[in-house]
Design a protein around this motif. Structure first.
Motif, PDB file in Angstrom:
ATOM      1  N   HIS A   1       0.834  -1.199   0.000  1.00 18.92           N
ATOM      2  CA  HIS A   1       0.000   0.000   0.000  1.00 18.92           C
ATOM      3  C   HIS A   1       0.877   1.261   0.000  1.00 18.92           C
ATOM      4  O   HIS A   1       0.616   2.213  -0.749  1.00 18.92           O
TER       5      HIS A   1
ATOM      6  N   LYS B   1      -8.405  -0.673  -7.874  1.00 17.08           N
ATOM      7  CA  LYS B   1      -7.416   0.249  -7.319  1.00 17.08           C
ATOM      8  C   LYS B   1      -7.312   0.127  -5.799  1.00 17.08           C
ATOM      9  O   LYS B   1      -6.220   0.137  -5.248  1.00 17.08           O
ATOM     10  N   THR B   2      -8.442   0.081  -5.118  1.00 16.32           N
ATOM     11  CA  THR B   2      -8.365  -0.026  -3.653  1.00 16.32           C
ATOM     12  C   THR B   2      -8.979  -1.315  -3.131  1.00 16.32           C
ATOM     13  O   THR B   2      -8.568  -1.830  -2.107  1.00 16.32           O
TER      14      THR B   2
ATOM     15  N   ALA C   1      -2.125  -7.083  -6.197  1.00 20.80           N
ATOM     16  CA  ALA C   1      -1.388  -5.824  -6.377  1.00 20.80           C
ATOM     17  C   ALA C   1      -1.049  -5.552  -7.839  1.00 20.80           C
ATOM     18  O   ALA C   1      -0.737  -4.415  -8.188  1.00 20.80           O
TER      19      ALA C   1
ATOM     20  N   GLN D   1      -5.059   1.572 -11.198  1.00 22.01           N
ATOM     21  CA  GLN D   1      -4.421   2.885 -11.292  1.00 22.01           C
ATOM     22  C   GLN D   1      -4.275   3.339 -12.740  1.00 22.01           C
ATOM     23  O   GLN D   1      -4.461   4.514 -13.045  1.00 22.01           O
TER      24      GLN D   1
ATOM     25  N   MET E   1      -4.484  -3.886  -8.425  1.00 16.57           N
ATOM     26  CA  MET E   1      -4.220  -2.487  -8.121  1.00 16.57           C
ATOM     27  C   MET E   1      -3.583  -1.707  -9.270  1.00 16.57           C
ATOM     28  O   MET E   1      -4.015  -0.588  -9.576  1.00 16.57           O
TER      29      MET E   1
ATOM     30  N   SER F   1       2.422   2.017  -3.307  1.00 14.89           N
ATOM     31  CA  SER F   1       1.459   2.534  -4.285  1.00 14.89           C
ATOM     32  C   SER F   1       1.187   4.023  -4.035  1.00 14.89           C
ATOM     33  O   SER F   1       0.980   4.786  -4.987  1.00 14.89           O
TER      34      SER F   1
END
Lengths: 295, 295
Positions: free
Chosen positions: B77, B178-179, B146, B155, B151, B80
Motif C-alpha cells: 500500500h 485500485k483499492t 497488487a 491505477q 491495483m 502505491s
C-alpha cells in the motif's frame, strides 16, 4: 550445440511466455500494450539465456517452468529499464534503438508498466508447476536479488554516486548490485531448476559474479569505443554525464585487461565444475562467457 | 475487545516489522531513509488492521508471521502511495499531512523507494516461518491483488478515466481494482493465516468487496464534505481535477445511501459467518466495518 542455435531455439519461447502472461493477466488495454511494447523492444536477453544455458549444461530438460522462470527474470530486467529511463532517473529517449516506454506511453503509464512487470514476475513464478520448495526458493532469491539489497540498492547508489568521485571498489559494489545480482540470479535459478546441491549453486554464483563484472566493464568500454547506431542507445553518454566508469578510473587499456581477467576467472570455475560434477558439460556456458567479451 | 485497544496493541508491532525489515535488508542509507520516511508517515493502517482483525475473529493467535504478512501488505500500500503521488501521476505535495516522498527525497529516489517496498513485500512473506503451502498462496494472491489484474490495472484505468466521462459501473470497477483488491487481500490473507477452508475464504472476500466499495465511496464523500486539515491531504481536489467520483455521478444524498448499503451488506455476511463457523466471533470485524462509515 552452438549458442546462437541454442538462443534461436529457446529465446523465442521465453518471449512467448512473457507476452502470453501479460496478455492473459492484464486487465487494462493500454497498460498491457505498454508492457508488451517494452518486452518486444528486445535486447540481448542475456539473463534468460544464462539461466537456460545453466539448466541445459546439467543435462536437464528445458520445460515450461524453466521458460516461465526465465521470463520472470527478464520481466524484472525490463521493469528496471523502464523505470531507469524515466526523466527523473537517467532521462533516456532511446533504448535498444527504439523510443523509451515513457516517450510512447507517457510517464504515468511507464511507471505503472514497470510496477506491473515487477509484480508480474512474482505472480508468474508462483503460478509455475514446480514443487513448493524450489518455487519458494526461486521467489525469495528473486526478491533478494532485485530488491533493496540488490538491484534497487545499486540503482539508488548509482544515482547518489553521480555527484561524487568514487573509488574502484565503490564502483564495483554499485555494479555488483545494479547489474550483477540479476546475472547471479540467472545462474542460481538455473542451478535450482537443475536440482543441484548447495555447493554447486555456490560455484555457479561465483561464475556469475565474474560475468556480472565483465558485463559492466564491457558496457562502460562500449560507451567509449562504439557508436550510438551500433549500441542502439546514445553513445558517449557516460562521459558527457561525467559518470564514474571503468575507463575513466583505469584508462582504456587497463579496463580491457580487467575485462579479460573476469572472463578468465569465469572459465576457470567452469573447468572446475566439469571436473567435479559428472552430469555437467561446460561447453554452452563457455560460449556464453565469450558473449561478455568486448567484441 | 474494543477495536481501538486492539489497534493499539497490534499495529505498533506491524510498524516494527516493516521498519526492522527495511533496516536490516536495505544496503543503501538514503534509500532506507526514504522508505522508512513513508512508512512512518502513518495513515489509518486499515489493511493490516483488517488482516489482524480477521485472524483474531477466528480465535487464532496473532504471531510473528501474521505481523509479517500484515507488514508486507502495508508495504505494498505504501509503495502505491509513493508512486501515486509522483508529479507524473497525481502530483501531490502532501500526504497524511506531511510532504510526499518525492518532495523530500527527489523523484528518482521516490521511484526506487516504491520499487523497493514492492519487492520487499514479497521478500518478507517469503522469509516468514509459515508452512510452504499457505506461504505460496499468500505470495501468489498478493501478486494477483497488487498487479496488473488488480491495483496496478486500477491505477492505469484511473489515469485514463480522468479524460473521459465514466458510468457508475466503470467507476466501481476501477475502484474495485485500485483499492478493493488490497482490502480483499487483507481478509483473504487473514483467513488463510487462520487456516480456514475455501468456502470461508470466499465469504471473507465478499465482506471485503463491500468494504472496498464503502472505502472508496467514503473517500469521495470526505473529499467533498471535509477540510484539508481534517483529511491530511488536499480536500476538494477531485472536483477541481474534474474527477469521476460518486458524489459527482450520484449526488451527495444518494452517495450516502450507497455507502450505508455496502456497510449493511458487509454486516450481513459477518452475521452469516457467526451462524456457520463455530470458532468465529464477528465482534471485532463489525467494529472494523464501522470505521468505513462516514464519520
Amino acid at each position: 550445440m552452438e549458442l546462437t542455435d541454442f538462443s534461436e531455439i529457446h529465446l523465442p519461447l521465453v518471449e512467448e511466455e512473457m507476452v502470453s502472461f501479460i496478455t492473459e493477466y492484464t486487465s487494462d488495454e493500454r497498460l498491457k500494450e505498454s508492457m508488451v511494447y517494452s518486452i518486444h523492444a528486445g535486447g540481448k536477453r542475456i539473463r534468460p539465456l544464462a539461466l537456460l544455458a545453466t539448466v541445459s549444461s546439467f543435462g536437464t530438460k528445458i520445460d515450461t517452468s524453466v521458460y516461465q522462470v526465465a521470463a520472470a527474470l527478464e520481466m524484472i530486467h525490463t521493469y528496471s529499464l523502464i523505470h531507469d529511463d524515466l526523466p527523473a532517473m537517467d532521462n533516456d529517449d532511446l533504448r535498444r534503438g527504439k523510443p523509451t516506454n515513457h516517450k510512447v506511453y507517457g510517464e504515468a503509464l511507464a511507471i505503472l508498466a514497470g510496477d506491473g512487470l515487477l509484480t508480474g514476475a512474482f505472480q508468474l513464478i508462483s503460478m509455475t508447476h514446480l514443487a513448493n520448495s524450489p518455487k519458494l526458493l526461486l521467489l525469495q532469491q528473486l526478491a533478494v536479488s532485485a530488491g533493496t539489497q540488490g538491484m534497487v540498492a545499486g540503482q539508488a547508489a548509482d544515482i547518489e554516486g553521480e555527484t561524487k568521485e568514487l573509488t574502484l571498489e565503490e564502483l564495483a559494489l554499485i555494479h555488483e548490485r545494479k547489474t550483477g545480482r540479476l546475472i547471479r540470479y540467472a545462474l542460481l535459478a538455473g542451478g535450482i531448476l537443475a536440482e543441484q546441491p548447495e555447493e554447486v549453486l555456490l560455484q555457479l554464483q561465483k561464475i556469475a559474479a565474474h560475468l556480472g563484472l565483465a558485463f559492466q566493464i564491457r558496457d562502460d568500454l562500449l560507451d567509449v569505443t562504439s557508436t550510438t547506431e551500433a549500441l542502439g542507445k546514445t553513445a558517449g553518454k557516460d562521459e558527457r554525464a561525467d559518470k564514474n566508469t571503468y575507463p575513466r578510473l583505469l584508462g582504456i587499456e587497463q579496463t580491457r585487461a580487467a575485462l579479460q581477467q573476469e572472463i578468465h576467472s569465469a572459465n576457470e570455475i567452469i573447468a572446475q565444475l566439469e571436473q567435479e560434477v559428472c552430469s555437467f558439460d561446460g561447453d554452452i556456458l563457455r560460449q556464453l562467457v565469450k558473449r561478455f567479451d568486448e567484441k
